[in-house]
Design an enzyme around this catalytic site. Sequence first.
Site, PDB file in Angstrom:
ATOM      1  N   CYS A 151      24.524  41.219  36.735  1.00 22.31           N
ATOM      2  CA  CYS A 151      24.823  42.637  36.537  1.00 22.31           C
ATOM      3  C   CYS A 151      24.726  42.943  35.031  1.00 22.31           C
ATOM      4  CB  CYS A 151      26.216  42.968  37.070  1.00 22.31           C
ATOM      5  SG  CYS A 151      27.582  42.277  36.100  1.00 22.31           S
TER       6      CYS A 151
ATOM      7  N   CYS B 292      27.341  41.142  32.830  1.00 21.40           N
ATOM      8  CA  CYS B 292      27.031  39.717  32.677  1.00 21.40           C
ATOM      9  C   CYS B 292      25.854  39.509  31.738  1.00 21.40           C
ATOM     10  CB  CYS B 292      26.747  39.080  34.036  1.00 21.40           C
ATOM     11  SG  CYS B 292      28.244  38.864  35.029  1.00 21.40           S
TER      12      CYS B 292
ATOM     13  N   GLU C  21      29.163  34.187  36.523  1.00 23.00           N
ATOM     14  CA  GLU C  21      28.612  33.836  35.214  1.00 23.00           C
ATOM     15  C   GLU C  21      29.523  34.253  34.068  1.00 23.00           C
ATOM     16  OE1 GLU C  21      27.378  35.726  37.705  1.00 23.00           O
ATOM     17  OE2 GLU C  21      25.671  36.895  37.002  1.00 23.00           O
TER      18      GLU C  21
ATOM     19  N   ASN D 111      32.343  33.627  41.675  1.00 25.45           N
ATOM     20  CA  ASN D 111      32.965  34.934  41.524  1.00 25.45           C
ATOM     21  C   ASN D 111      34.319  34.962  42.222  1.00 25.45           C
ATOM     22  OD1 ASN D 111      31.344  34.877  43.988  1.00 25.45           O
ATOM     23  ND2 ASN D 111      31.760  37.056  44.211  1.00 25.45           N
TER      24      ASN D 111
ATOM     25  N   GLU E  94      37.332  37.807  43.417  1.00 23.66           N
ATOM     26  CA  GLU E  94      37.716  39.208  43.579  1.00 23.66           C
ATOM     27  C   GLU E  94      39.233  39.333  43.630  1.00 23.66           C
ATOM     28  OE1 GLU E  94      33.722  40.531  46.040  1.00 23.66           O
ATOM     29  OE2 GLU E  94      35.632  40.514  47.098  1.00 23.66           O
TER      30      GLU E  94
ATOM     31  N   CYS F 252      32.762  38.165  37.765  1.00 23.13           N
ATOM     32  CA  CYS F 252      31.517  37.562  38.234  1.00 23.13           C
ATOM     33  C   CYS F 252      31.510  36.079  37.875  1.00 23.13           C
ATOM     34  CB  CYS F 252      30.316  38.244  37.589  1.00 23.13           C
ATOM     35  SG  CYS F 252      30.153  39.998  38.001  1.00 23.13           S
TER      36      CYS F 252
END
Length: 153
Positions: free
Chosen positions: A104, A107, A74, A61, A63, A72
Amino acid sequence: ETRHLNLDYGYYSDRSELPEEDRQLLEAAAKACSTAYAPYSDFRVGAAVRFDDGEILTSSNQESEAFPSGICAERGLLYFVQANRPQKKIRTLAIVSSTECTPCGACRQVIADTEQRQKTPIRILMGGSRSTIVVESAQSLLPFRFTLTPTKD
């Protein structure tokens, strides 16, 4: 009318219970956690895919200072695969963090889209520091996924 939805999944309290190939993929995803850039959430996630030919790719991930504008692990990995290896089929996707980690909603949708596009199930391993949850298809993670093509009963 009431309908029922059942979900079968594997739960492994220790990675040593998994087949060697799964342990290797989880280890690759765990190693990818070290490349995560997560100064705002401090939540590091690694992802790894194994293609039908055995090749493994990883991601983590990332940010942004304009939090929550990040990606994210994935989703970043699946988008990379689609852009750079569209002819390859993903057999297994592993997602790892220091705590039990499941994808999430965004994802889950992208995993389901990828599975539909490649027309074969993607086995998903979701691991924490010791335990692992295994599902045999994205359908298990998102049974009522969004689709532009209406489904028929």
